[in-house]
Design a protein around this motif. Sequence first.
Motif, short mmCIF file in Angstrom:
data_model
loop_
_atom_site.label_atom_id
_atom_site.label_comp_id
_atom_site.label_asym_id
_atom_site.label_seq_id
_atom_site.Cartn_x
_atom_site.Cartn_y
_atom_site.Cartn_z
N PRO A 149 0.83 -1.21 0.00
CA PRO A 149 0.00 0.00 0.00
C PRO A 149 0.86 1.26 0.00
CG PRO A 149 -0.64 -1.51 1.77
CD PRO A 149 0.67 -1.97 1.25
N ILE A 150 0.30 2.33 -0.51
CA ILE A 150 0.92 3.65 -0.47
C ILE A 150 0.01 4.56 0.36
CG2 ILE A 150 1.62 5.67 -1.82
CD1 ILE A 150 2.14 3.76 -4.16
N SER A 182 7.47 1.72 -2.67
CA SER A 182 6.31 2.41 -2.08
C SER A 182 6.76 3.42 -1.02
CB SER A 182 5.33 1.40 -1.49
OG SER A 182 5.91 0.68 -0.42
N GLN A 183 7.82 3.06 -0.25
CA GLN A 183 8.33 4.00 0.75
C GLN A 183 8.92 5.23 0.07
OE1 GLN A 183 8.42 3.75 4.49
NE2 GLN A 183 8.51 5.85 3.78
N THR A 184 9.61 5.03 -1.06
CA THR A 184 10.18 6.15 -1.81
C THR A 184 9.08 7.09 -2.29
OG1 THR A 184 11.99 4.73 -2.56
CG2 THR A 184 11.64 6.76 -3.77
N ILE A 185 7.98 6.50 -2.78
CA ILE A 185 6.85 7.32 -3.25
C ILE A 185 6.22 8.08 -2.09
CG2 ILE A 185 4.54 7.21 -4.27
CD1 ILE A 185 5.56 4.66 -5.76
N TRP A 214 14.83 4.46 3.63
CA TRP A 214 14.43 3.86 4.90
C TRP A 214 14.78 4.75 6.09
CZ3 TRP A 214 10.99 0.51 4.01
CH2 TRP A 214 11.07 -0.37 2.93
N ALA A 215 15.24 5.96 5.83
CA ALA A 215 15.48 6.89 6.93
C ALA A 215 14.15 7.43 7.45
CB ALA A 215 16.38 8.04 6.46
N ARG A 232 8.45 4.94 8.58
CA ARG A 232 9.75 4.52 9.09
C ARG A 232 10.10 5.28 10.36
NH1 ARG A 232 13.63 0.84 10.15
NH2 ARG A 232 15.75 1.65 9.79
N ALA A 233 9.71 6.55 10.45
CA ALA A 233 9.96 7.33 11.66
C ALA A 233 9.23 6.72 12.85
CB ALA A 233 9.53 8.78 11.45
N ASP A 234 8.00 6.28 12.63
CA ASP A 234 7.25 5.60 13.70
C ASP A 234 8.01 4.38 14.20
OD1 ASP A 234 5.31 7.46 13.19
OD2 ASP A 234 3.75 6.06 12.62
#
Length: 616
Positions: A149-150, A182-185, A214-215, A232-234
């Motif tokens: 998911p995005i 998806s994380q990049t988007i 992933w930062a 990723r911060a969470d």
Amino acid sequence: MAIPRVSSNHDSIIQDSWARCREFGLDPQSRPAFGKLPEQHVAQLLERHHSLVQTTHQQVLPFYENILSNSNCLILLADQQGQVLNSWGTKRFVEPAQSQGFVPGATWVEQATGTNAIGTALACEQAVHIEHDEHFLKANRFMTGSASPIFDADRRMIAVLDVSSDSFLPPSHTLGMVKMMSQTIENRLILDQFQHHHFQLTFNTGLNNLDSQWAGLLVFDDSGKILCANRRADNLLGVSLLRVNIEDLFKAPVSQLLDQAEGQPFALQASGHNRFHCLLKRPKAQVVQLRTVPAPKPSLVNQPTALAALGLSDKKVAKAASQAQRLLEKNVPLLIHGETGVGKEVFVKALHQASSRAHQPLIAVNCAAIPSELVEAELFGYEKGAFTGAHHKGSIGLIRKADKGTLFLDEIGDMPLPVQARLLRVLQERCVQPLGSSELYPVDIRVISATHCSLREQVQTGHFRQDLYYRISGLNLELPPLRERTDKAALIQRIWDQHREPQQTAGFEPHVMALFERHPWPGNLRQLSNVIQVALALADDEAISSEHLPEDFFADLELGGELPQPNETLNGKATLASTEDLTELLQESGGNISQLAKKLGVSRNTLYKRLREKDL
């Protein structure tokens, strides 16, 4: 051989999905109901999601070109209703009867198409991998799929990204890739919404992985209130970060945080026991003046320049860096030549950071990634209502966003001729006129261009304006492809160090470094970076071995004739000269294909190919 599971709850996800399919009244023998929208409705659907599709295209294309292009796979983007918006890759593996499911407007919700990567990811709101036989409908079992998911800046699920194939690709590999994309988007969506008027804090456990997707990413205002954070911060901080003040997370007042120099890493202690490395970015259009006394400008003589790190020991790169640095403040336009992925944008970023404009914006524009009909609007801006689908507030355009800073026009050879004429006028007059406006807006920009093709040849064929060519090519620089660089080993080490977690110290197995040295690297540094990131994600704390490398890595070696043939020695451990050799090796490994492939230093697909050749 049993298929490895990609997560502990994978079985329950499949079982729950099959149960839902039965409740929907689906029969495994029935055909999927992809639906068919009228052309007008498809056009409306794509216009409604135009920004999402464009952002996804810009973020996904490098992954496809450098990691997945040699795989028989297709990347699909679907909205929150499971409707296909766009695709990248090949549809050769799609069975003709299923082709209507891979066009814009087709739906992949479970109610209509049973258990599948897109529909099941929507239903459980998490990344999933669906193997051939795990599809509820038999008609869909010709393929595998990984989907993630995005989520937007408000944590609403707005889309799903999927990688589908008929190959037996490792589930952990494809699932890891789609999660990474998806994380990049998601990160890009957050930055597009907040970067102009708010502060950004990027943080991670290691100093060398701050530029990774992933930062952790936090967006906050000058009072410290967190307005947005990526997932990723969470995970890094162990709490949900929405509507939290940044002082509640780190042992530092907001004033101390805002005093940090932009672009210079610093450390912060979290409220728990974790210590993070951080980078602060200030808003591009700062509304509130935070300092009464302006900060002194950096000294170009005494400031360590990022350009020095680019040259390493390769003479061609060192020469380009030296020439560019001498012309930094001369306002001479630069034109950089080099294959796709050689690091042209990295070079320009270092050039910008070493200049007197380092604290002003650097706006990078990939002219090949913007649809031709939107290039003018994106570059020059537009007034509200200037065209159908225009944002109701209008847009100032990328050129005006670069005012007082640097404008980087990547792949400028792909710019349409009408846009070239308007760009030439901007460079001559240093003024921009948005679409639908009679106003002229002055701009102060330093222009750097880049191309992978010969602009001189394009001028001769009439595809590029001669007057624009001489306007942008004050100094021509050449960046060599990765396969020709003499500092390849140092580059591999540096990129590994940038992306590894602190506990990942095992490095590479020797035969992997040998493969890296021989690899043709058609995607250059971008491909190398992606391959290492995937390998690190799969290796955990082990040394990177051949089984951690993407299948496309070996496909490129095979295309270049670099892999050992069946009658040659593989890593000095075994030969594949005869059927007896393979039979004996299979018995020694207990029939474990993955273990044998690792021992031989080849991909599983290559080993399967050899086995088929010998009817084993």
